[in-house]
Scaffold this motif. Structure first.
Motif, PDB file in Angstrom:
ATOM      1  N   THR A 155      -2.330  -4.650  -4.554  1.00 37.30           N
ATOM      2  CA  THR A 155      -0.985  -4.216  -4.892  1.00 37.30           C
ATOM      3  C   THR A 155      -0.906  -3.455  -6.201  1.00 37.30           C
ATOM      4  O   THR A 155       0.113  -2.865  -6.504  1.00 37.30           O
ATOM      5  CB  THR A 155      -0.032  -5.426  -4.948  1.00 37.30           C
ATOM      6  N   TRP A 156      -1.959  -3.451  -6.984  1.00 33.84           N
ATOM      7  CA  TRP A 156      -1.944  -2.690  -8.228  1.00 33.84           C
ATOM      8  C   TRP A 156      -2.448  -1.271  -8.010  1.00 33.84           C
ATOM      9  O   TRP A 156      -2.438  -0.466  -8.898  1.00 33.84           O
ATOM     10  CB  TRP A 156      -2.780  -3.386  -9.305  1.00 33.84           C
ATOM     11  N   ASN A 157      -2.935  -0.963  -6.804  1.00 35.31           N
ATOM     12  CA  ASN A 157      -3.443   0.373  -6.521  1.00 35.31           C
ATOM     13  C   ASN A 157      -3.004   0.815  -5.127  1.00 35.31           C
ATOM     14  O   ASN A 157      -3.827   0.983  -4.240  1.00 35.31           O
ATOM     15  CB  ASN A 157      -4.968   0.407  -6.650  1.00 35.31           C
ATOM     16  N   PHE A 158      -1.692   0.977  -4.933  1.00 31.40           N
ATOM     17  CA  PHE A 158      -1.177   1.433  -3.648  1.00 31.40           C
ATOM     18  C   PHE A 158      -1.687   2.812  -3.292  1.00 31.40           C
ATOM     19  O   PHE A 158      -1.940   3.120  -2.140  1.00 31.40           O
ATOM     20  CB  PHE A 158       0.354   1.503  -3.682  1.00 31.40           C
ATOM     21  N   GLU A 159      -1.817   3.641  -4.324  1.00 29.66           N
ATOM     22  CA  GLU A 159      -2.181   5.039  -4.072  1.00 29.66           C
ATOM     23  C   GLU A 159      -3.507   5.166  -3.326  1.00 29.66           C
ATOM     24  O   GLU A 159      -3.652   6.037  -2.484  1.00 29.66           O
ATOM     25  CB  GLU A 159      -2.252   5.813  -5.398  1.00 29.66           C
ATOM     26  N   GLY A 160      -4.452   4.302  -3.632  1.00 32.99           N
ATOM     27  CA  GLY A 160      -5.744   4.333  -2.938  1.00 32.99           C
ATOM     28  C   GLY A 160      -5.590   4.036  -1.452  1.00 32.99           C
ATOM     29  O   GLY A 160      -6.187   4.702  -0.596  1.00 32.99           O
ATOM     30  N   HIS A 161      -4.790   3.034  -1.127  1.00 34.35           N
ATOM     31  CA  HIS A 161      -4.566   2.675   0.275  1.00 34.35           C
ATOM     32  C   HIS A 161      -3.781   3.772   0.985  1.00 34.35           C
ATOM     33  O   HIS A 161      -4.087   4.122   2.128  1.00 34.35           O
ATOM     34  CB  HIS A 161      -3.830   1.336   0.364  1.00 34.35           C
ATOM     35  N   GLU A 162      -2.782   4.338   0.306  1.00 33.41           N
ATOM     36  CA  GLU A 162      -1.997   5.418   0.898  1.00 33.41           C
ATOM     37  C   GLU A 162      -2.872   6.640   1.191  1.00 33.41           C
ATOM     38  O   GLU A 162      -2.767   7.249   2.262  1.00 33.41           O
ATOM     39  CB  GLU A 162      -0.858   5.800  -0.040  1.00 33.41           C
ATOM     40  N   ALA A 163      -3.769   6.980   0.277  1.00 38.43           N
ATOM     41  CA  ALA A 163      -4.679   8.120   0.486  1.00 38.43           C
ATOM     42  C   ALA A 163      -5.619   7.845   1.658  1.00 38.43           C
ATOM     43  O   ALA A 163      -5.902   8.735   2.465  1.00 38.43           O
ATOM     44  CB  ALA A 163      -5.474   8.398  -0.789  1.00 38.43           C
ATOM     45  N   TRP A 164      -6.093   6.606   1.759  1.00 42.59           N
ATOM     46  CA  TRP A 164      -6.986   6.229   2.864  1.00 42.59           C
ATOM     47  C   TRP A 164      -6.260   6.349   4.200  1.00 42.59           C
ATOM     48  O   TRP A 164      -6.827   6.835   5.180  1.00 42.59           O
ATOM     49  CB  TRP A 164      -7.519   4.812   2.634  1.00 42.59           C
ATOM     50  N   LEU A 165      -4.996   5.911   4.253  1.00 41.61           N
ATOM     51  CA  LEU A 165      -4.221   6.024   5.493  1.00 41.61           C
ATOM     52  C   LEU A 165      -4.024   7.494   5.878  1.00 41.61           C
ATOM     53  O   LEU A 165      -4.113   7.852   7.060  1.00 41.61           O
ATOM     54  CB  LEU A 165      -2.866   5.334   5.341  1.00 41.61           C
ATOM     55  N   SER A 166      -3.772   8.349   4.891  1.00 39.30           N
ATOM     56  CA  SER A 166      -3.619   9.784   5.167  1.00 39.30           C
ATOM     57  C   SER A 166      -4.917  10.373   5.701  1.00 39.30           C
ATOM     58  O   SER A 166      -4.910  11.205   6.619  1.00 39.30           O
ATOM     59  CB  SER A 166      -3.192  10.532   3.899  1.00 39.30           C
ATOM     60  N   GLU A 167      -6.032   9.921   5.139  1.00 37.52           N
ATOM     61  CA  GLU A 167      -7.348  10.379   5.607  1.00 37.52           C
ATOM     62  C   GLU A 167      -7.586   9.966   7.058  1.00 37.52           C
ATOM     63  O   GLU A 167      -8.099  10.750   7.861  1.00 37.52           O
ATOM     64  CB  GLU A 167      -8.429   9.791   4.695  1.00 37.52           C
ATOM     65  N   LYS A 190      -0.293  -5.752 -14.821  1.00 37.22           N
ATOM     66  CA  LYS A 190       0.144  -5.555 -16.206  1.00 37.22           C
ATOM     67  C   LYS A 190      -0.433  -4.259 -16.773  1.00 37.22           C
ATOM     68  O   LYS A 190       0.236  -3.541 -17.520  1.00 37.22           O
ATOM     69  CB  LYS A 190      -0.289  -6.775 -17.050  1.00 37.22           C
ATOM     70  N   GLU A 191      -1.685  -3.950 -16.423  1.00 34.67           N
ATOM     71  CA  GLU A 191      -2.304  -2.705 -16.877  1.00 34.67           C
ATOM     72  C   GLU A 191      -1.545  -1.482 -16.391  1.00 34.67           C
ATOM     73  O   GLU A 191      -1.491  -0.464 -17.069  1.00 34.67           O
ATOM     74  CB  GLU A 191      -3.753  -2.622 -16.376  1.00 34.67           C
ATOM     75  N   ARG A 192      -0.968  -1.570 -15.189  1.00 36.64           N
ATOM     76  CA  ARG A 192      -0.269  -0.423 -14.601  1.00 36.64           C
ATOM     77  C   ARG A 192       1.153  -0.266 -15.106  1.00 36.64           C
ATOM     78  O   ARG A 192       1.765   0.771 -14.902  1.00 36.64           O
ATOM     79  CB  ARG A 192      -0.195  -0.560 -13.076  1.00 36.64           C
ATOM     80  N   THR A 193       1.747  -1.326 -15.695  1.00 35.48           N
ATOM     81  CA  THR A 193       3.165  -1.236 -16.067  1.00 35.48           C
ATOM     82  C   THR A 193       3.368  -1.118 -17.553  1.00 35.48           C
ATOM     83  O   THR A 193       2.683  -1.357 -18.398  1.00 35.48           O
ATOM     84  CB  THR A 193       3.955  -2.448 -15.563  1.00 35.48           C
TER      85      THR A 193
END
Length: 172
Positions: free
Chosen positions: A11-23, A169-172
């Protein structure tokens, strides 16, 4: 024919999962659902899609209806849910930039909501873990296997939760 892959949704790196789904969509695998960590796909025509995870409102039927309606009107379709997280999909139109569901500030707000949820879950898990450890030390020896299991699972769960909270916490 449906295909499934187990993939941890960090949940701290949604962008990685979203990019994988697009791929996967570019390969012709269309995302359909998420069940117990397994992403399920159906084979089809390759296409260009944008995916976005978002937090749905937890309470209020009217809030949920409004939440879904505004996103559908903006060109997004819900594809999967896990807890209060919803994965939205939008086709990319040639010659136009991909739709953006949330900006950087909205992403930070979403991550803060998730962090708050984790703190609530963690408090409950900590209570159960301490209870299992206490019972392990004081109860009848015949029940110790269950208490060992509860103490072990609870401790591992708290460690994973602590790791997720640090990353959030690192992301916010």
């Amino acid at each position: 024919m449906k295909l499934s892959w187990f993939r941890f949704l960090d949940t701290w790196n949604f962008e990685g999962h979203e990019a994988w789904l697009s791929e996967q969509a570019r390969k012709g695998l269309h995302y359909r659902s998420r069940v117990m960590g397994f992403d399920r796909f159906e084979p089809g025509e390759p296409g260009e899609f944008v995916f976005c995870w978002d937090c749905a409102p937890l309470w209020g039927k009217e809030q949920k209806v409004t939440y879904v309606r505004t996103r559908v009107q903006a060109g997004w379709q819900p594809v999967a849910e896990t807890g209060n997280l919803v994965c939205w999909c939008s086709a990319v139109v040639a010659g136009q930039p991909p739709r953006i569901m949330r900006d950087a500030e909205e992403t930070v707000q979403m991550l803060k909501r998730i962090r708050t949820d984790y703190l609530v879950y963690g408090s409950f898990l900590a209570f159960l873990t301490v209870r299992a450890i206490t019972k392990l030390m004081t109860d009848n020896p015949s029940f110790r296997v269950g208490h060992w299991f509860g103490a072990t699972v609870g401790t591992l769960g708290l460690a994973m939760l602590a790791y997720a909270l640090v990353r959030l916490k690192e992301r916010t």
